[in-house]
Design a protein around this motif. Structure first.
Motif, PDB file in Angstrom:
ATOM      1  N   ILE A 125       7.208  12.102 -14.786  1.00 39.80           N
ATOM      2  CA  ILE A 125       8.377  12.464 -15.595  1.00 39.80           C
ATOM      3  C   ILE A 125       9.115  11.222 -16.093  1.00 39.80           C
ATOM      4  N   GLY A 126       8.517  10.041 -15.908  1.00 41.97           N
ATOM      5  CA  GLY A 126       9.072   8.819 -16.466  1.00 41.97           C
ATOM      6  C   GLY A 126      10.018   8.043 -15.578  1.00 41.97           C
ATOM      7  N   ILE A 127      10.072   8.370 -14.297  1.00 44.54           N
ATOM      8  CA  ILE A 127      10.939   7.644 -13.368  1.00 44.54           C
ATOM      9  C   ILE A 127      10.151   6.494 -12.738  1.00 44.54           C
ATOM     10  N   ALA A 128      10.722   5.292 -12.792  1.00 43.49           N
ATOM     11  CA  ALA A 128      10.086   4.113 -12.209  1.00 43.49           C
ATOM     12  C   ALA A 128      10.527   3.924 -10.765  1.00 43.49           C
ATOM     13  N   SER A 129       9.603   3.470  -9.935  1.00 44.23           N
ATOM     14  CA  SER A 129       9.932   3.118  -8.554  1.00 44.23           C
ATOM     15  C   SER A 129       9.115   1.893  -8.162  1.00 44.23           C
ATOM     16  N   CYS A 130       9.681   1.092  -7.280  1.00 44.13           N
ATOM     17  CA  CYS A 130       9.002  -0.109  -6.803  1.00 44.13           C
ATOM     18  C   CYS A 130       9.016  -0.131  -5.282  1.00 44.13           C
ATOM     19  N   TRP A 131       8.084  -0.859  -4.693  1.00 42.43           N
ATOM     20  CA  TRP A 131       7.954  -0.954  -3.245  1.00 42.43           C
ATOM     21  C   TRP A 131       7.382  -2.320  -2.900  1.00 42.43           C
ATOM     22  N   GLY A 132       7.416  -2.644  -1.617  1.00 40.21           N
ATOM     23  CA  GLY A 132       6.904  -3.934  -1.156  1.00 40.21           C
ATOM     24  C   GLY A 132       8.036  -4.882  -0.836  1.00 40.21           C
ATOM     25  N   ASP A 133       7.771  -6.184  -0.938  1.00 42.94           N
ATOM     26  CA  ASP A 133       8.727  -7.215  -0.554  1.00 42.94           C
ATOM     27  C   ASP A 133       8.945  -8.177  -1.712  1.00 42.94           C
ATOM     28  N   ALA A 134       9.979  -7.920  -2.509  1.00 41.19           N
ATOM     29  CA  ALA A 134      10.255  -8.760  -3.680  1.00 41.19           C
ATOM     30  C   ALA A 134      10.575 -10.193  -3.284  1.00 41.19           C
ATOM     31  N   ASP A 135      11.128 -10.412  -2.091  1.00 37.80           N
ATOM     32  CA  ASP A 135      11.469 -11.765  -1.651  1.00 37.80           C
ATOM     33  C   ASP A 135      10.229 -12.606  -1.367  1.00 37.80           C
ATOM     34  N   ALA A 136       9.095 -11.971  -1.128  1.00 43.31           N
ATOM     35  CA  ALA A 136       7.867 -12.709  -0.807  1.00 43.31           C
ATOM     36  C   ALA A 136       7.065 -13.084  -2.045  1.00 43.31           C
ATOM     37  N   SER A 137       7.406 -12.523  -3.205  1.00 44.26           N
ATOM     38  CA  SER A 137       6.655 -12.816  -4.421  1.00 44.26           C
ATOM     39  C   SER A 137       7.025 -14.196  -4.947  1.00 44.26           C
TER      40      SER A 137
ATOM     41  N   LEU B 147       0.819  -1.218   0.000  1.00 41.79           N
ATOM     42  CA  LEU B 147       0.000   0.000   0.000  1.00 41.79           C
ATOM     43  C   LEU B 147       0.852   1.266   0.000  1.00 41.79           C
ATOM     44  N   ALA B 148       2.157   1.127   0.005  1.00 44.51           N
ATOM     45  CA  ALA B 148       3.070   2.270   0.096  1.00 44.51           C
ATOM     46  C   ALA B 148       3.331   2.889  -1.272  1.00 44.51           C
ATOM     47  N   VAL B 149       2.287   3.182  -2.002  1.00 42.38           N
ATOM     48  CA  VAL B 149       2.397   3.767  -3.338  1.00 42.38           C
ATOM     49  C   VAL B 149       3.056   5.144  -3.261  1.00 42.38           C
ATOM     50  N   PRO B 150       3.917   5.492  -4.220  1.00 43.77           N
ATOM     51  CA  PRO B 150       4.571   6.799  -4.201  1.00 43.77           C
ATOM     52  C   PRO B 150       3.555   7.942  -4.290  1.00 43.77           C
ATOM     53  N   GLU B 151       3.923   9.066  -3.691  1.00 45.01           N
ATOM     54  CA  GLU B 151       3.075  10.254  -3.774  1.00 45.01           C
ATOM     55  C   GLU B 151       3.361  10.977  -5.075  1.00 45.01           C
ATOM     56  N   GLY B 152       2.430  11.812  -5.466  1.00 40.12           N
ATOM     57  CA  GLY B 152       2.616  12.599  -6.685  1.00 40.12           C
ATOM     58  C   GLY B 152       1.915  11.972  -7.863  1.00 40.12           C
TER      59      GLY B 152
ATOM     60  N   SER C 139       1.951  -6.927  -7.937  1.00 48.29           N
ATOM     61  CA  SER C 139       2.068  -8.377  -7.946  1.00 48.29           C
ATOM     62  C   SER C 139       1.585  -8.867  -6.588  1.00 48.29           C
ATOM     63  N   PHE C 140       1.937 -10.076  -6.214  1.00 46.95           N
ATOM     64  CA  PHE C 140       1.521 -10.629  -4.925  1.00 46.95           C
ATOM     65  C   PHE C 140       2.003  -9.778  -3.756  1.00 46.95           C
ATOM     66  N   ALA C 141       3.257  -9.334  -3.786  1.00 50.09           N
ATOM     67  CA  ALA C 141       3.833  -8.653  -2.626  1.00 50.09           C
ATOM     68  C   ALA C 141       4.618  -7.398  -2.965  1.00 50.09           C
ATOM     69  N   GLU C 142       4.489  -6.896  -4.171  1.00 49.97           N
ATOM     70  CA  GLU C 142       5.205  -5.683  -4.523  1.00 49.97           C
ATOM     71  C   GLU C 142       4.450  -4.904  -5.587  1.00 49.97           C
ATOM     72  N   GLY C 143       4.817  -3.649  -5.732  1.00 45.80           N
ATOM     73  CA  GLY C 143       4.218  -2.798  -6.747  1.00 45.80           C
ATOM     74  C   GLY C 143       5.284  -1.952  -7.414  1.00 45.80           C
ATOM     75  N   CYS C 144       4.984  -1.478  -8.603  1.00 49.49           N
ATOM     76  CA  CYS C 144       5.875  -0.563  -9.316  1.00 49.49           C
ATOM     77  C   CYS C 144       5.019   0.503  -9.983  1.00 49.49           C
ATOM     78  N   ALA C 145       5.594   1.694 -10.095  1.00 51.49           N
ATOM     79  CA  ALA C 145       4.878   2.809 -10.709  1.00 51.49           C
ATOM     80  C   ALA C 145       5.824   3.606 -11.590  1.00 51.49           C
ATOM     81  N   LEU C 146       5.238   4.277 -12.546  1.00 51.22           N
ATOM     82  CA  LEU C 146       5.945   5.199 -13.421  1.00 51.22           C
ATOM     83  C   LEU C 146       5.392   6.589 -13.143  1.00 51.22           C
ATOM     84  N   ASP C 147       6.263   7.500 -12.688  1.00 49.59           N
ATOM     85  CA  ASP C 147       5.757   8.825 -12.341  1.00 49.59           C
ATOM     86  C   ASP C 147       5.608   9.712 -13.575  1.00 49.59           C
TER      87      ASP C 147
END
Length: 85
Positions: free
Chosen positions: A67-79, A44-49, A57-65
């Motif tokens: 200006i085109g910068i990608a960021s990911c959050w969550g727990d990649a080890d749990a996917s 649920l820790a989606v970037p602001e803006g 996915s099951f345990a992580e998310g990614c977004a494109l802001d």
């Protein structure tokens, strides 16, 4: 509290809605995201803006802001991994 919601908040116009393992996120028509459901892995820790796109996915998310910068959050080890035992 967004952890207690099982669906997106009402009253917004959404341009994109995605679902992961036990959570969901949506981008409204102004480009801002809201997430709901389980936060067991920090999904649920989606970037602001303003965002152009996002996915979960099951345990992580990614977004494109905006200006085109990608960021990911969550727990990649749990996917789960395809082909894992």
């Amino acid at each position: 509290d967004r952890d207690d919601r099982s669906s997106p908040p009402q009253g917004n116009a959404w341009s994109r809605v995605v679902a992961g393992g036990r959570s969901g996120c949506a981008i409204n028509t102004a480009g801002f995201a809201e997430c709901w459901g389980s936060n067991d892995f920090g999904t649920l820790a989606v970037p602001e803006g303003p965002l152009l796109d996002l996915d979960l996915s099951f345990a992580e998310g990614c977004a494109l802001d905006a200006i085109g910068i990608a960021s990911c959050w969550g727990d990649a080890d749990a996917s789960p991994t395809i082909g894992s035992e």
